[in-house]
Motif scaffolding. Structure first.
Motif, mmCIF file in Angstrom:
data_model
loop_
_atom_site.group_PDB
_atom_site.id
_atom_site.type_symbol
_atom_site.label_atom_id
_atom_site.label_comp_id
_atom_site.label_asym_id
_atom_site.label_seq_id
_atom_site.Cartn_x
_atom_site.Cartn_y
_atom_site.Cartn_z
ATOM 1 N N LYS A 1 -0.756 3.935 -11.480
ATOM 2 C CA LYS A 1 -1.461 3.080 -10.533
ATOM 3 C C LYS A 1 -2.786 2.584 -11.089
ATOM 4 O O LYS A 1 -3.222 1.477 -10.783
ATOM 5 C CB LYS A 1 -1.688 3.844 -9.225
ATOM 6 C CG LYS A 1 -0.403 4.099 -8.450
ATOM 7 C CD LYS A 1 -0.668 4.864 -7.164
ATOM 8 C CE LYS A 1 0.622 5.075 -6.374
ATOM 9 N NZ LYS A 1 0.398 5.839 -5.123
ATOM 10 N N ALA A 2 -3.417 3.381 -11.945
ATOM 11 C CA ALA A 2 -4.710 2.990 -12.496
ATOM 12 C C ALA A 2 -4.575 2.007 -13.650
ATOM 13 O O ALA A 2 -5.446 1.151 -13.853
ATOM 14 C CB ALA A 2 -5.469 4.233 -12.957
ATOM 15 N N ASN A 3 -3.491 2.103 -14.422
ATOM 16 C CA ASN A 3 -3.384 1.311 -15.651
ATOM 17 C C ASN A 3 -2.251 0.292 -15.663
ATOM 18 O O ASN A 3 -2.373 -0.743 -16.313
ATOM 19 C CB ASN A 3 -3.188 2.249 -16.852
ATOM 20 C CG ASN A 3 -4.335 3.227 -17.041
ATOM 21 O OD1 ASN A 3 -5.396 2.867 -17.537
ATOM 22 N ND2 ASN A 3 -4.131 4.475 -16.631
ATOM 23 N N CYS A 4 -1.167 0.574 -14.955
ATOM 24 C CA CYS A 4 0.049 -0.234 -15.118
ATOM 25 C C CYS A 4 0.409 -1.086 -13.905
ATOM 26 O O CYS A 4 1.103 -2.093 -14.043
ATOM 27 C CB CYS A 4 1.248 0.670 -15.435
ATOM 28 S SG CYS A 4 0.930 1.924 -16.707
ATOM 29 N N ALA A 5 -0.017 -0.652 -12.697
ATOM 30 C CA ALA A 5 0.489 -1.268 -11.468
ATOM 31 C C ALA A 5 0.107 -2.732 -11.314
ATOM 32 O O ALA A 5 0.761 -3.467 -10.573
ATOM 33 C CB ALA A 5 0.000 -0.477 -10.253
ATOM 34 N N ASN B 1 -2.871 -15.378 -5.313
ATOM 35 C CA ASN B 1 -3.720 -14.665 -6.267
ATOM 36 C C ASN B 1 -3.474 -13.168 -6.200
ATOM 37 O O ASN B 1 -3.533 -12.468 -7.221
ATOM 38 C CB ASN B 1 -5.197 -14.961 -5.989
ATOM 39 C CG ASN B 1 -5.595 -16.353 -6.415
ATOM 40 O OD1 ASN B 1 -4.904 -16.981 -7.214
ATOM 41 N ND2 ASN B 1 -6.690 -16.854 -5.885
ATOM 42 N N CYS B 2 -3.208 -12.677 -4.996
ATOM 43 C CA CYS B 2 -2.916 -11.251 -4.821
ATOM 44 C C CYS B 2 -1.426 -10.988 -4.679
ATOM 45 O O CYS B 2 -0.885 -10.047 -5.271
ATOM 46 C CB CYS B 2 -3.648 -10.704 -3.585
ATOM 47 S SG CYS B 2 -5.449 -10.781 -3.676
ATOM 48 N N HIS B 3 -0.757 -11.828 -3.871
ATOM 49 C CA HIS B 3 0.635 -11.526 -3.518
ATOM 50 C C HIS B 3 1.627 -11.889 -4.621
ATOM 51 O O HIS B 3 2.816 -11.614 -4.477
ATOM 52 C CB HIS B 3 1.006 -12.219 -2.210
ATOM 53 C CG HIS B 3 0.455 -11.516 -1.005
ATOM 54 N ND1 HIS B 3 0.984 -10.329 -0.541
ATOM 55 C CD2 HIS B 3 -0.596 -11.809 -0.202
ATOM 56 C CE1 HIS B 3 0.296 -9.934 0.518
ATOM 57 N NE2 HIS B 3 -0.676 -10.807 0.733
ATOM 58 N N LYS B 4 1.150 -12.446 -5.690
ATOM 59 C CA LYS B 4 2.026 -12.589 -6.848
ATOM 60 C C LYS B 4 2.424 -11.214 -7.362
ATOM 61 O O LYS B 4 3.515 -11.019 -7.904
ATOM 62 C CB LYS B 4 1.298 -13.380 -7.944
ATOM 63 C CG LYS B 4 2.150 -13.651 -9.178
ATOM 64 C CD LYS B 4 1.379 -14.470 -10.204
ATOM 65 C CE LYS B 4 2.206 -14.708 -11.453
ATOM 66 N NZ LYS B 4 1.457 -15.485 -12.470
ATOM 67 N N SER B 5 1.543 -10.240 -7.183
ATOM 68 C CA SER B 5 1.820 -8.874 -7.617
ATOM 69 C C SER B 5 2.086 -7.934 -6.451
ATOM 70 O O SER B 5 2.460 -6.787 -6.662
ATOM 71 C CB SER B 5 0.636 -8.332 -8.439
ATOM 72 O OG SER B 5 0.407 -9.119 -9.593
ATOM 73 N N ILE B 6 1.881 -8.395 -5.222
ATOM 74 C CA ILE B 6 2.099 -7.540 -4.053
ATOM 75 C C ILE B 6 3.244 -8.133 -3.251
ATOM 76 O O ILE B 6 3.050 -8.990 -2.392
ATOM 77 C CB ILE B 6 0.824 -7.438 -3.187
ATOM 78 C CG1 ILE B 6 -0.348 -6.919 -4.013
ATOM 79 C CG2 ILE B 6 1.061 -6.523 -1.981
ATOM 80 C CD1 ILE B 6 -1.662 -6.899 -3.268
ATOM 81 N N GLY B 7 4.450 -7.687 -3.550
ATOM 82 C CA GLY B 7 5.639 -8.163 -2.841
ATOM 83 C C GLY B 7 6.009 -7.279 -1.676
ATOM 84 O O GLY B 7 6.783 -7.683 -0.805
ATOM 85 N N TYR C 1 5.916 -6.593 7.728
ATOM 86 C CA TYR C 1 5.005 -7.264 6.797
ATOM 87 C C TYR C 1 5.729 -7.755 5.543
ATOM 88 O O TYR C 1 5.384 -8.801 4.987
ATOM 89 C CB TYR C 1 3.871 -6.319 6.394
ATOM 90 C CG TYR C 1 2.925 -5.971 7.521
ATOM 91 C CD1 TYR C 1 2.327 -6.970 8.282
ATOM 92 C CD2 TYR C 1 2.624 -4.649 7.836
ATOM 93 C CE1 TYR C 1 1.462 -6.664 9.321
ATOM 94 C CE2 TYR C 1 1.758 -4.327 8.869
ATOM 95 C CZ TYR C 1 1.180 -5.336 9.610
ATOM 96 O OH TYR C 1 0.324 -5.026 10.636
ATOM 97 N N ASN C 2 6.725 -7.017 5.083
ATOM 98 C CA ASN C 2 7.449 -7.424 3.870
ATOM 99 C C ASN C 2 8.207 -8.738 4.096
ATOM 100 O O ASN C 2 8.286 -9.580 3.196
ATOM 101 C CB ASN C 2 8.412 -6.323 3.441
ATOM 102 C CG ASN C 2 7.678 -5.078 2.964
ATOM 103 O OD1 ASN C 2 6.548 -5.160 2.493
ATOM 104 N ND2 ASN C 2 8.294 -3.915 3.098
#
Length: 445
Positions: free
Chosen positions: A61-65, A295-301, A319-320
């Motif tokens: 979560k700190a480096n890869c997410a 900007n955010c939801h490209k990575s938050i599906g 929400y999904n």
């Protein structure tokens, strides 16, 4: 004495008892179903291989997410079971210095680099081999089953869940009320028969008695007082009705894509001006472009499991699914991580409306005066559905101008005017009203 017949009464009581038992049994069945669903949970299998999956989760979560997801493609590939695809030594080298591995001509490194649009992977030379082993162990975590909101028995839950619906409860209450009326009618009939059998006479109405409405009509004083009361009450309610024309305080329309200010501005502490950036430099706050969302939801599906459960149980919102509506509108292919070019307009419903003859400038209030968004729009960080908090009437604006002091710090122009007007009014702090904020031309032109 004449015998009274109670056959109909016993039939009615039997129907009432049956309806009551059905209501109780439905409630008990709903409670049992909810308890059984709560006890059924999917347990994640134990992680195989070397490494500590718990420590690996924190490292991931700190480096890869930000670029990777375990189960689907993002900026980089899905990493579930990545240890089965590549040997550990290669992964150590790739994670610590992917650019060096590509430069060395490694075929697999070049293939990944080409497949993902030649996007260089961030190097992590600070990660030890043990850290990488822990991350690899975490990538074997099985995907959990979708969270299902637990709906308390006896409620609808807002999303068609289990339990006894309000319609069934209201129907049962209506049936009980009807049965009581029927029973009262039967009891009255029974008492009449008993009285008749015993020779009891019912009192009859006096034909010479004057109806109460005639007495009221013939009394001129009562008619005069009643007329005055009705006229005053009518004027009061008409005035209250007309004063509400055009005032939409509490207006909360349903939007085509559900957007939770409570999550974005509250839980995630996103500044209002990040989305409504034009509020700082133009008249209107503007509708945020969907690109800002991406900007955010490209990575938050997908949202976190706890947030999803909360949305389903408390607000009846998945929400999904709402994020998928955003993807459809912007034409985002989540599987390929590319834009398809097929877009759809989102028909947002405007909430705060001012009449055309009223001028209001957001930049003058937000940037110059430093007024917080919550002053006019209320605690948006607590709103699941955006609501018009203030009445936005002329009187409301005037009261604000009368109560708000002008901040002149760092503004030589306003300091000079402030000094002159302070002497005129004999005060140390000037309000917006004393600085000309009540002039008609300020808002009407």
């Amino acid at each position: 004495m004449q015998k009274v017949n109670f056959k109909k009464l016993s039939s009615i009581l039997s129907v009432f008892s049956l309806a009551f038992m059905l209501t109780i049994s439905t409630t008990v069945f709903a409670q049992d179903s909810a308890n059984e669903a709560a006890l059924t949970e999917a347990a994640a299998p134990a992680t195989d291989g070397v490494g500590d999956a718990a420590a690996g989760e924190a490292l991931f979560k700190a480096n890869c997410a930000s670029c990777h997801n375990l189960y689907k493609k993002r900026t980089g590939p899905a990493l579930f079971g990545v240890g089965d695809k590549y040997e550990s030594a290669w992964l150590y080298e790739w994670i610590k210095n992917s650019a060096g591995l590509i430069a060395s001509g490694d075929a697999r490194a070049i293939e990944i680099f080409e497949e993902y649009n030649k996007s260089p992977m961030t190097a992590f030379p600070g990660l030890s081999d043990t850290d990488i082993d822990n991350i690899i162990a975490y990538t074997y975590t099985e995907k959990k089953a979708p969270a299902v909101a637990e709906v308390p028995a006896g409620t609808d839950g807002g999303n068609g869940g289990g339990g006894v619906s309000n319609n069934i409860i209201l129907g049962a209450l209506a049936l009980v009320f009807l049965l009581l009326v029927v029973m009262l009618f039967l009891v009255t009939n029974t008492l009449k028969k008993i009285a008749s059998a015993n020779g009891v006479e019912y009192p009859t109405k006096d034909p010479n008695r004057t109806p109460i409405w005639r007495v009221f009509v013939e009394n001129q004083f009562l008619m005069l007082v009643s007329s005055i009361f009705l006229l005053l009450a009518s004027a009061y309610f008409m005035y209250g009705f007309f004063m509400q024309v055009g005032v939409d305080q509490g207006y909360a329309p349903v939007q085509p894509i559900h957007y939770s200010h409570r999550i974005h501005a509250g839980a995630n502490e996103i500044d209002c001006n990040y989305c409504h950036s034009s509020a700082r430099k133009s008249k209107t706050s503007g509708i945020p472009s969907l690109n800002v969302c991406m900007n955010c939801h490209k990575s938050i599906g997908e949202v976190a499991e706890g947030v999803q459960v909360e949305g389903l149980s408390e607000y009846g919102v998945d929400y999904n699914k709402e994020i998928q509506k955003l993807y459809k509108a912007v034409g985002w292919d989540e599987a390929e991580q590319t834009y398809t070019g097929k877009t759809e307009p989102v028909k947002w419903v405007r909430i705060h409306n001012l009449p055309d003859f009223a001028y209001f400038n957001h930049s003058q209030h937000v940037t110059v005066a430093g007024v917080a968004c919550q002053t006019c729009h209320g605690p948006v960080e607590e709103m699941e559905i955006m609501t018009q908090h203030a009445p936005l009437t002329m009187g409301w604006c005037i009261n604000c101008h009368r109560e708000t002091n002008v901040n002149v710090a760092g503004n030589d122009y306003y300091e000079k005017i402030h000094d002159e007007l302070s002497k005129k009014y004999g005060v140390e702090q000037l309000t917006a009203a004393q600085m000309g904020g009540l002039e008609c031309g300020k808002c009407h032109y």
